[in-house]
Design a protein around this motif. Sequence first.
Motif, PDB file in Angstrom:
ATOM      1  N   SER A  47      69.775  80.987  80.856  1.00  0.00           N
ATOM      2  CA  SER A  47      70.875  81.491  79.978  1.00  0.00           C
ATOM      3  C   SER A  47      70.923  82.889  79.309  1.00  0.00           C
ATOM      4  CB  SER A  47      70.987  80.539  78.849  1.00  0.00           C
ATOM      5  OG  SER A  47      72.364  80.832  78.014  1.00  0.00           O
ATOM      6  N   ASN A  48      71.908  83.441  79.166  1.00  0.00           N
ATOM      7  CA  ASN A  48      71.794  85.046  78.603  1.00  0.00           C
ATOM      8  C   ASN A  48      72.395  84.770  77.116  1.00  0.00           C
ATOM      9  OD1 ASN A  48      74.484  84.168  78.225  1.00  0.00           O
ATOM     10  ND2 ASN A  48      75.331  85.928  79.548  1.00  0.00           N
ATOM     11  N   ASN A  49      72.082  83.555  76.541  1.00  0.00           N
ATOM     12  CA  ASN A  49      72.792  83.416  75.398  1.00  0.00           C
ATOM     13  C   ASN A  49      71.893  82.276  74.537  1.00  0.00           C
ATOM     14  OD1 ASN A  49      74.432  82.033  72.824  1.00  0.00           O
ATOM     15  ND2 ASN A  49      75.735  83.890  73.567  1.00  0.00           N
ATOM     16  N   ASP A  50      70.977  82.766  73.500  1.00  0.00           N
ATOM     17  CA  ASP A  50      70.130  81.535  72.792  1.00  0.00           C
ATOM     18  C   ASP A  50      71.038  80.564  72.020  1.00  0.00           C
ATOM     19  OD1 ASP A  50      67.972  82.982  74.013  1.00  0.00           O
ATOM     20  OD2 ASP A  50      67.756  83.997  72.078  1.00  0.00           O
ATOM     21  N   GLY A  51      71.931  80.987  71.479  1.00  0.00           N
ATOM     22  CA  GLY A  51      72.909  80.229  70.671  1.00  0.00           C
ATOM     23  C   GLY A  51      73.389  78.963  71.551  1.00  0.00           C
ATOM     24  N   LEU A  52      74.041  79.303  72.603  1.00  0.00           N
ATOM     25  CA  LEU A  52      74.484  78.431  73.602  1.00  0.00           C
ATOM     26  C   LEU A  52      73.475  77.589  74.285  1.00  0.00           C
ATOM     27  CD1 LEU A  52      77.021  77.045  74.766  1.00  0.00           C
ATOM     28  CD2 LEU A  52      76.820  78.739  76.678  1.00  0.00           C
ATOM     29  N   ALA A  53      72.292  78.110  74.419  1.00  0.00           N
ATOM     30  CA  ALA A  53      71.223  77.222  75.271  1.00  0.00           C
ATOM     31  C   ALA A  53      70.873  76.327  74.150  1.00  0.00           C
ATOM     32  CB  ALA A  53      70.372  78.344  75.641  1.00  0.00           C
ATOM     33  N   ASP A  54      70.453  76.768  72.941  1.00  0.00           N
ATOM     34  CA  ASP A  54      69.849  75.874  72.075  1.00  0.00           C
ATOM     35  C   ASP A  54      70.752  74.548  71.820  1.00  0.00           C
ATOM     36  OD1 ASP A  54      67.662  77.221  71.702  1.00  0.00           O
ATOM     37  OD2 ASP A  54      68.174  78.302  69.876  1.00  0.00           O
ATOM     38  N   ALA A  55      72.081  75.035  71.911  1.00  0.00           N
ATOM     39  CA  ALA A  55      73.246  73.828  71.501  1.00  0.00           C
ATOM     40  C   ALA A  55      73.152  72.839  72.733  1.00  0.00           C
ATOM     41  CB  ALA A  55      74.553  74.438  71.420  1.00  0.00           C
ATOM     42  N   PHE A  56      73.001  73.428  73.916  1.00  0.00           N
ATOM     43  CA  PHE A  56      72.949  72.592  74.971  1.00  0.00           C
ATOM     44  C   PHE A  56      71.637  71.621  75.072  1.00  0.00           C
ATOM     45  CE2 PHE A  56      71.617  71.173  79.113  1.00  0.00           C
ATOM     46  CZ  PHE A  56      72.648  70.338  79.619  1.00  0.00           C
ATOM     47  N   LEU A  57      70.494  72.321  74.730  1.00  0.00           N
ATOM     48  CA  LEU A  57      69.229  71.748  74.768  1.00  0.00           C
ATOM     49  C   LEU A  57      69.268  70.588  73.774  1.00  0.00           C
ATOM     50  CD1 LEU A  57      66.840  74.750  75.184  1.00  0.00           C
ATOM     51  CD2 LEU A  57      67.249  72.845  76.830  1.00  0.00           C
ATOM     52  N   SER A  58      69.897  70.929  72.598  1.00  0.00           N
ATOM     53  CA  SER A  58      69.775  69.676  71.523  1.00  0.00           C
ATOM     54  C   SER A  58      70.711  68.646  72.149  1.00  0.00           C
ATOM     55  CB  SER A  58      70.029  70.136  70.015  1.00  0.00           C
ATOM     56  OG  SER A  58      71.266  71.011  70.274  1.00  0.00           O
ATOM     57  N   ARG A  87      64.235  74.974  79.538  1.00  0.00           N
ATOM     58  CA  ARG A  87      64.557  76.502  79.486  1.00  0.00           C
ATOM     59  C   ARG A  87      63.629  77.462  80.263  1.00  0.00           C
ATOM     60  NH1 ARG A  87      67.231  80.150  75.218  1.00  0.00           N
ATOM     61  NH2 ARG A  87      67.916  82.061  76.620  1.00  0.00           N
ATOM     62  N   MET A  88      64.222  78.020  81.228  1.00  0.00           N
ATOM     63  CA  MET A  88      63.593  79.114  82.196  1.00  0.00           C
ATOM     64  C   MET A  88      63.921  80.323  81.660  1.00  0.00           C
ATOM     65  SD  MET A  88      61.827  76.722  84.490  1.00  0.00           S
ATOM     66  CE  MET A  88      61.954  77.734  85.877  1.00  0.00           C
ATOM     67  N   PRO A  89      62.866  81.217  82.089  1.00  0.00           N
ATOM     68  CA  PRO A  89      63.167  82.559  81.852  1.00  0.00           C
ATOM     69  C   PRO A  89      64.149  83.309  82.905  1.00  0.00           C
ATOM     70  CG  PRO A  89      60.995  82.532  83.190  1.00  0.00           C
ATOM     71  CD  PRO A  89      61.706  80.996  82.634  1.00  0.00           C
ATOM     72  N   MET A  90      64.796  84.367  82.158  1.00  0.00           N
ATOM     73  CA  MET A  90      65.448  85.314  83.000  1.00  0.00           C
ATOM     74  C   MET A  90      65.184  86.658  82.600  1.00  0.00           C
ATOM     75  SD  MET A  90      69.443  83.918  83.460  1.00  0.00           S
ATOM     76  CE  MET A  90      69.878  85.108  84.540  1.00  0.00           C
ATOM     77  N   GLY A  91      65.578  87.717  83.199  1.00  0.00           N
ATOM     78  CA  GLY A  91      65.210  89.169  82.780  1.00  0.00           C
ATOM     79  C   GLY A  91      65.289  90.168  84.029  1.00  0.00           C
ATOM     80  N   PRO A  92      65.524  91.417  83.682  1.00  0.00           N
ATOM     81  CA  PRO A  92      65.662  92.258  84.731  1.00  0.00           C
ATOM     82  C   PRO A  92      64.298  92.587  85.693  1.00  0.00           C
ATOM     83  CG  PRO A  92      65.477  93.526  82.541  1.00  0.00           C
ATOM     84  CD  PRO A  92      65.761  91.803  82.449  1.00  0.00           C
ATOM     85  N   ASP A  93      63.249  92.102  84.990  1.00  0.00           N
ATOM     86  CA  ASP A  93      62.150  92.009  85.984  1.00  0.00           C
ATOM     87  C   ASP A  93      62.113  91.493  87.242  1.00  0.00           C
ATOM     88  OD1 ASP A  93      60.725  93.591  84.172  1.00  0.00           O
ATOM     89  OD2 ASP A  93      59.616  91.995  83.281  1.00  0.00           O
ATOM     90  N   TYR A  94      63.013  90.759  87.433  1.00  0.00           N
ATOM     91  CA  TYR A  94      63.191  89.750  88.619  1.00  0.00           C
ATOM     92  C   TYR A  94      64.195  90.405  89.633  1.00  0.00           C
ATOM     93  CZ  TYR A  94      60.843  86.113  86.026  1.00  0.00           C
ATOM     94  OH  TYR A  94      59.813  85.576  85.445  1.00  0.00           O
ATOM     95  N   SER A 112      79.013  90.586  80.784  1.00  0.00           N
ATOM     96  CA  SER A 112      77.595  90.817  79.943  1.00  0.00           C
ATOM     97  C   SER A 112      77.984  90.238  78.625  1.00  0.00           C
ATOM     98  CB  SER A 112      77.490  92.039  79.963  1.00  0.00           C
ATOM     99  OG  SER A 112      78.576  93.037  79.302  1.00  0.00           O
ATOM    100  N   ASP A 113      79.419  90.219  78.045  1.00  0.00           N
ATOM    101  CA  ASP A 113      79.372  89.496  76.900  1.00  0.00           C
ATOM    102  C   ASP A 113      79.703  87.854  77.030  1.00  0.00           C
ATOM    103  OD1 ASP A 113      81.698  89.751  78.060  1.00  0.00           O
ATOM    104  OD2 ASP A 113      83.025  90.604  76.662  1.00  0.00           O
ATOM    105  N   MET A 114      79.678  87.373  78.008  1.00  0.00           N
ATOM    106  CA  MET A 114      80.125  86.138  78.275  1.00  0.00           C
ATOM    107  C   MET A 114      78.760  85.146  78.076  1.00  0.00           C
ATOM    108  SD  MET A 114      82.449  83.578  79.285  1.00  0.00           S
ATOM    109  CE  MET A 114      83.558  84.979  79.542  1.00  0.00           C
ATOM    110  N   PRO A 115      79.046  84.099  76.954  1.00  0.00           N
ATOM    111  CA  PRO A 115      78.003  83.092  76.835  1.00  0.00           C
ATOM    112  C   PRO A 115      77.966  82.423  77.962  1.00  0.00           C
ATOM    113  CG  PRO A 115      79.335  83.500  74.743  1.00  0.00           C
ATOM    114  CD  PRO A 115      80.055  84.226  75.832  1.00  0.00           C
TER     115      PRO A 115
END
Length: 490
Positions: free
Chosen positions: A383-394, A405-412, A446-449
């Motif tokens: 996910s690109n959005n912690d709020g949405l990811a946390d809501a889904f996880l709970s 949850r798995m990582p994402m980021g430009p390094d990849y 970029s602004d899409m949860p």
Amino acid sequence: MTSPLAISFVPADLDAIAGLTGKLTVFVTAEKGMDPLGRRVNRLCKGALKRLVESERFSKAKEGDGITLSWPLGMSAVAVQVIKLEKRTSDLTARKAGTAISLFKGTDAITVLAGSHAKAAQIAYGLALRTYDFNLYKTSEAAQTPQQPASVMVTKPEEVSAEATDGAAVAEGVFFTRDLVNEPANVLTTTDFAARLAAMQEIGLDVTILEEAELEKLGMRALLGVGQGSEAPSKVVVMKWNGGGDEAPFALVGKGVVFDTGGISLKPAGGMEDMTMDMGGAGVVSGVMRALALRKAKANVVGVVGLVENMPDGKAQRPGDVVKSMKGDTIEVINTDAEGRLVLADVLWYTQEEFKPTGMINLATLTGAIIIGLGHHNAGVFSNNDGLADAFLSAAKAEDEGAWRMPMGPDYDKQIESKIADIRNAAGREAGSVTAAQFLGRFVKSDMPWIHLDIAGVASLKTPSTYAPKGATGWGVRALDRLIRDKYEG
Ligand code: BES
Ligand code: MN
Ligand code: ZN
């Protein structure tokens, strides 16, 4: 195949209980006061039930354990099997107790002797989820005969049914997903899939099917490239549920590869038959939409699925081909077996452009690598959005559906750079699930949860699990329904 909820509630009938010659299964809580029916059954068996409930054996038993009273005095039954519920059992543990299918073998009747109406409804919900059976292609009579009763006896069937209606809607959504995932690919073609979705207009969904000519006009060359080696026409199906006034919808997007041979990058023969489940993401989206419509959810949700078949053929796409996505980015197709991300690239973009959703979750049986990472117990959550990811996880936790949850980021991103195009579709073995998610992320504004759920390990199993027999699980329907309920409905 299954009928709605498959479990009904019938009035408990003491004469019927007294006359049973087989096995009676009863659910009771640890608390001493049984309900009136419990007290009557207890009297029927000369107090044996009460003595059992007050025994040390019962107090030491775990919730959901069964203890058998054999040849109870005063009854014709060969046994009364008593399943324990804790005094203040949660909805989830009551539901889990209802999944104890091995305990139901040979049972002629099931009854709940203590606990609230809501708990009885949860027991039936668990029972329904676990006893689903896909027997459409078994021709023997034995295979058509259910292994357990299809009804639960309760003191107040109407009250319990009222508590069970939302669960019944969600269970029907789960079964719809499972049926889709279990169907073989010669039956569930892209056309058949789309027709089953169109049939959901009857329950109030607004369903639109986009055919190849329209997809071409929209510029979905990434999606169309995947399907071009198949006789089956590629399609995008949009399902809308408008239960929430005129606010912007939440979006669900699914990968619907009705069969994945790998294309020209052909998969090995061993296990290829499992790729009938490669439409699992689209299956979950469809099941959630069905559940929302059946329970008349007070939310606006749009479900969009990309339906294609990935086949090798003279017209099939080749490794090395470059395709232009609807977004405009060009993609070098390194491996035609990394097709799911090509389908999703266009469907994700289309969904954002067309519906301007407030957030978006996609589901896909996307990578074998997620099975190496997480096995079959958890789906990968990117996910690109912690709020949405946390809501889904709970929500997933509350429904007992594994999600991690798995990582994402430009390094990849380096791994998906292409020499001749804007991006490439395969990136080598390292972090294969993360680079797939990074690829999808390129087609998310970029602004899409947004959440990407990689369900390759959880969509279908070789062995039974808590809530499902072997085969399709319907993983995610319950969690997503709850997320929508908790986050978007008042
Ligand atoms: N549908 C598969 C992923 C999959 C594997 C789903 C096992 C369920 C069980 C996907 O299209 C695929 O083939 N992925 C490749 C990607 C690779 C070529 C970059 C994979 O995982 O090997
Ligand atoms: Mn593939
Ligand atoms: Zn695939």
